[in-house]
Design an enzyme around this catalytic site. Structure first.
Site, PDB file in Angstrom:
ATOM      1  NE  ARG A   1      -2.378   1.146   3.632  1.00 59.61           N
ATOM      2  CZ  ARG A   1      -3.073   1.019   4.752  1.00 59.61           C
ATOM      3  NH1 ARG A   1      -4.379   0.802   4.696  1.00 59.61           N
ATOM      4  NH2 ARG A   1      -2.492   1.102   5.922  1.00 59.61           N
TER       5      ARG A   1
ATOM      6  CE  LYS B   1      -1.620   4.982   6.669  1.00 58.23           C
ATOM      7  NZ  LYS B   1      -2.703   5.282   7.607  1.00 58.23           N
TER       8      LYS B   1
END
Ligand code: PXG
Length: 289
Positions: A50, A149
């Site tokens: 991720r 993020k």
């Protein structure tokens, strides 16, 4: 405490970055939060994947492979002699001149902290959290991609301020359409008539690693699962509610905007998911020793 910084494990007092780093000047960078339990990093590869996706989405080319980042992460935890704790992995655009252009920065910087984190006081894991709905909305995908993020967490921080000012510890964030996205640093789940429900990623939820674990566990536990657009109505009328996140783990929610959810106490399903999560976290993962 030893910090991994650009290839070296240095003492905390020497772990410093430039005031010209674009991560600091513009929030230009990405991060991950991981946990390790009983000497193993939980879902390490998923977190690193991720992280690389977040970097790719902001056109940040990384000079390391995913395998190298996994290794550096293990090295950091080992160097600090910890068995259980929290890892913060941060990549910034690097040092550049003043000016928005990321092309002013030659090489990204990475640092890794292995420490501990406590998001909510212990009593709430037993008694549940009271949460509010905040006015701060989750940014639209066309504004700030909610799946990334990034180091731009002001939006979530403002939502957290609203929660604290309302004497709550957590806030439910809606998207611009009024659908539930998630909380400030956790994904949200409901139980309604024996079915597990969670908002769609496309409604502004982060594609949480813990969220994915809960979905896996639903299958194992034989709990039907549905991902769909949810509103506050769905929370008010749910039988149970809980939040998930690497930092938060699994935590029950017992009220929204001072209205009881279900019985107003953590429910049966929540207990089952909480127990199954801890069993999995304590028995699986990448050993770092
Ligand atoms: N939503 C948001 C906005 C997050 O930042 C989660 C959900 C949960 O995702 P995971 O993959 O962890 O299940 C997060 C997680 C920190 C910190 O200080 C990081 C998060 C949340 C709270 C604190 O490192 N990110």
């Amino acid at each position: 405490m030893k910090i991994w910084l650009d290839g070296n494990l240095v003492d905390e007092s020497e772990a410093k970055i430039s005031v010209f780093d674009h991560g600091l000047l513009y929030g230009d960078g990405v991060f991950e939060g991981l946990r390790f339990y009983s000497g193993r990093i939980f879902r390490l590869e998923e977190h690193v994947r991720r992280l690389f996706d977040s970097a790719r989405a902001i056109v940040l080319d990384l000079p390391w492979t995913q395998e190298e980042v996994c290794k550096f992460t293990c090295d950091t935890v080992r160097a600090n002699g910890l068995t259980n704790g929290y890892i913060r992995l941060v990549i910034t655009r690097g040092t550049g001149e003043l000016g928005l252009s990321p092309y002013l920065c030659k090489t990204p910087s990475m640092f890794i902290i292995a420490s501990t984190i406590k998001l909510y006081p212990e009593e709430h894991y037993t008694n549940g959290l009271s949460v509010i709905t905040c006015a701060t909305r989750r940014p639209a995908p066309g504004a700030l991609m909610p799946q990334v993020k990034s180091l731009n967490y002001l939006n979530n921080i403002m939502a957290k301020v609203e929660a604290i000012q309302a004497n709550a510890l957590e806030a439910v964030m809606l998207n611009e359409q009024g659908y539930v996205a998630e909380c400030t640093g956790d994904n949200l789940f409901l139980i309604k008539n024996g079915v597990l429900l969670t908002p769609l990623i496309s409604d502004g939820a982060l594609d949480g690693i813990t969220r994915a674990v809960i979905i896996e566990l639903a299958e194992k536990l034989g709990v039907p699962f549905q991902e769909k657009s949810l509103t506050r109505y769905d929370i008010f009328t749910a039988d149970e509610c809980f939040l998930t996140g690497t930092a938060a783990e699994v935590i029950p929610v017992v009220s929204l905007d001072r209205r009881k959810i279900g019985t107003g106490k953590p429910g049966e399903y929540t207990h089952r998911f909480l127990k199954a999560f801890h069993e999995l976290a304590n028995t699986t993962g990448t050993p770092f020793a």
